[in-house]
Write a protein that holds these residues in place. Structure first.
Motif, PDB file in Angstrom:
ATOM      1  N   ASP A 143       5.249 -58.360 -70.035  1.00 21.38           N
ATOM      2  CA  ASP A 143       6.152 -58.214 -71.189  1.00 21.38           C
ATOM      3  C   ASP A 143       7.536 -57.738 -70.746  1.00 21.38           C
ATOM      4  O   ASP A 143       8.561 -58.224 -71.225  1.00 21.38           O
ATOM      5  N   ILE A 144       7.507 -56.760 -69.869  1.00 21.03           N
ATOM      6  CA  ILE A 144       8.749 -56.067 -69.484  1.00 21.03           C
ATOM      7  C   ILE A 144       9.531 -56.871 -68.448  1.00 21.03           C
ATOM      8  O   ILE A 144      10.739 -57.072 -68.577  1.00 21.03           O
ATOM      9  N   LEU A 145       8.818 -57.351 -67.427  1.00 26.87           N
ATOM     10  CA  LEU A 145       9.505 -57.967 -66.283  1.00 26.87           C
ATOM     11  C   LEU A 145      10.063 -59.348 -66.624  1.00 26.87           C
ATOM     12  O   LEU A 145      11.080 -59.759 -66.070  1.00 26.87           O
ATOM     13  N   LEU A 146       9.411 -60.047 -67.558  1.00 28.00           N
ATOM     14  CA  LEU A 146       9.885 -61.387 -67.915  1.00 28.00           C
ATOM     15  C   LEU A 146      11.322 -61.339 -68.430  1.00 28.00           C
ATOM     16  O   LEU A 146      12.083 -62.289 -68.258  1.00 28.00           O
ATOM     17  N   PHE A 147      11.688 -60.223 -69.062  1.00 31.19           N
ATOM     18  CA  PHE A 147      13.041 -60.117 -69.617  1.00 31.19           C
ATOM     19  C   PHE A 147      13.926 -59.195 -68.785  1.00 31.19           C
ATOM     20  O   PHE A 147      15.020 -58.827 -69.204  1.00 31.19           O
ATOM     21  N   ASN A 148      13.441 -58.818 -67.630  1.00 30.83           N
ATOM     22  CA  ASN A 148      14.212 -57.943 -66.746  1.00 30.83           C
ATOM     23  C   ASN A 148      14.822 -56.762 -67.490  1.00 30.83           C
ATOM     24  O   ASN A 148      16.019 -56.473 -67.370  1.00 30.83           O
ATOM     25  N   ALA A 149      13.949 -56.081 -68.245  1.00 31.32           N
ATOM     26  CA  ALA A 149      14.413 -54.924 -69.028  1.00 31.32           C
ATOM     27  C   ALA A 149      14.775 -53.778 -68.093  1.00 31.32           C
ATOM     28  O   ALA A 149      14.088 -53.530 -67.102  1.00 31.32           O
TER      29      ALA A 149
END
Ligand code: TRP
Length: 445
Positions: A143-149
């Motif tokens: 969830d987090i890494l896909l959007f490079n949060a």
């Protein structure tokens, strides 16, 4: 630089006043700050880990989406979507699963707590534990890494998961990045200034304590009834009360501006009765929540509107996710198989010095000749005799410049056992090689 802030909301249950004050309201306020790009999503895949009742899953997704929208989330500004509408998340989940150590998942709090509970009940350690629960942190990392949060606002209980996401990101970068940081390393953000709202009994407001005040459910009456049940001390009207020690006051203050707070505190010290105090709290909260409740009711009555908003959000999210996942697939070696174009083949052969050669020579009869041999020495073409060496040289020059087309005019014969297209291929390769030599000479010169 804009900071990307991302958080997921597990879609189980119906939001209560504590969720609103502790999570929804601060997240929406933060999303309005300048220089922030927010991604908020409904973690409905995570909800499946906790709940196997399809109707409850459906209902909760609707209610939670409607709550965030009614509370003023600006979906033009924020990317608001459902986890299950972004298939790239589950694809990335697998790529990450393949670089996650099993031992690390053994140490995840939620899994360990379930194992411990089984121990207490003298059950098999893994009784009732699904792979969903076990791998929960990996899905969250996806969830987090896909959007490079950069920043992930979460409750304290989730901090370990963010650390695991950092770890997985680091391992992936190291293994597949070739020195490039494919993933940003996310940072957990715990909002210390946001008070956790106490419930009816003074403990943290939580469904598991059965001490919640509903946010919208049941309308103004349910709000009033819940507030009537808030536990207070037994001071009578007229007796001075200590605002610092009453959780009714904490609830009041979460909705009041500074002046209203001060007035309420002063009135309690001066003997305001609890009954009257509660009426004020009901009014204060109802003024704040009432208009939102109306929007909420409209939205819930029109689920297709919520659906449209979420679909638009998913499209926005996928505009980022799809190209990034393509890049990640490339990085791990899941690449398209492409035909190498013929020109490139010839070029590659030429570069390898795998090129045929022309030789010019004079025979004992005093005549001049030339011949073409393949790189492995096989004779391909043999010229007729020339009286002058220049004539042989001129043909060779033309072959090198023009390639196989010269074959039709030149006074040459195919060597024994050599097919015409084999000679043509050799001439094409030689021509490409010559062109390449010319080009690199020109570049250097
Ligand atoms: N596990 C989080 C919770 O229960 C919800 C969640 C899922 C989440 N994916 C996330 C939070 C990614 C932040 C980032 O609260």
């Amino acid at each position: 630089m804009t900071a990307r802030v991302l958080t997921g909301i597990t879609t189980t249950g119906t939001p209560h006043l504590g969720n609103y004050v502790g999570a929804i309201r601060p997240a929406i306020a933060a999303s309005r700050e300048a220089g922030v790009e927010s991604y908020f999503f409904l973690a409905d895949y995570h909800a499946l880990i906790k709940c196997d009742d399809p109707d409850r899953i459906e209902r909760s997704r609707l209610e939670i989406a409607a709550t965030w929208l009614a509370a003023g989330l600006d979906t033009e500004r924020v990317t608001f979507y459902r986890q299950s509408d972004v298939p790239e998340i589950t694809e990335l989940n697998w790529l990450l699963t393949c670089v996650t150590a099993k031992g690390q998942m053994n140490r995840a709090h939620a899994y360990k707590a379930a194992v411990d509970a089984n121990g207490v009940n003298a059950e098999d350690p893994d009784a009732g534990i699904t792979m969903g629960l076990y791998c929960y942190p990996i899905l969250m990392a996806a969830d987090i890494l896909l959007f490079n949060a950069h920043r992930v606002p979460v409750g304290r209980d989730q901090v370990q998961h963010i650390e695991m996401a950092r770890d997985v990101a680091q391992r992936f970068n190291h293994t597949f990045g070739k020195g490039r940081e494919l993933f940003v390393l996310p940072q957990a953000e715990i909002e210390e200034s946001v008070a956790t709202l106490p419930g009816l009994d003074g403990r943290k407001m939580s469904k598991s304590y059965d001490n919640t005040v509903p946010l919208f459910d049941g309308g103004p009456k349910a709000l009033k009834d819940a507030i009537a049940r808030i536990v207070t001390d037994s001071c009578l009207p007229g007796e001075p009360k200590d605002p610092e020690s009453a959780h009714l006051v904490t609830i009041h203050d979460a909705f009041a501006d500074a002046a209203t707070r001060a007035a309420f505190h002063a009135d309690l010290r001066a003997g305001l009765g609890w009954g009257e105090a509660k009426q004020r709290v009901v009014k204060l909260i109802e003024d704040h929540v009432g208009p939102m409740r109306e929007r909420y009711a409209q939205l819930v009555a029109h689920p297709e509107q919520i659906e449209a908003v979420l679909q638009a959000g998913a499209a926005k999210a996928r505009a980022v996710a799809t190209p990034f996942l393509t890049e990640l697939r490339q990085a791990v070696g899941l690449r398209a198989m492409v035909a190498v174009p013929q020109a490139k083949v010839a070029k590659v052969q030429a570069v390898k010095a795998d090129v045929p050669v022309f030789k010019q020579y004079r025979e004992s009869d005093g005549q001049f000749y030339f011949k073409l041999t393949a790189a492995d020495g096989t004779l391909l073409l043999q010229s007729q005799a020339f009286a002058e060496g220049r004539e042989a040289g001129a043909w060779v020059k033309r072959f090198k410049a023009e390639g196989a087309v010269v074959l039709g005019e030149a006074p040459v014969n195919l060597a024994e056992g050599v097919a015409r297209d084999m000679a043509e291929a050799a001439l094409t390769a030689l021509q490409a090689h010559e062109a390449e030599q010319e080009a690199s000479k020109a570049a250097k010169g």
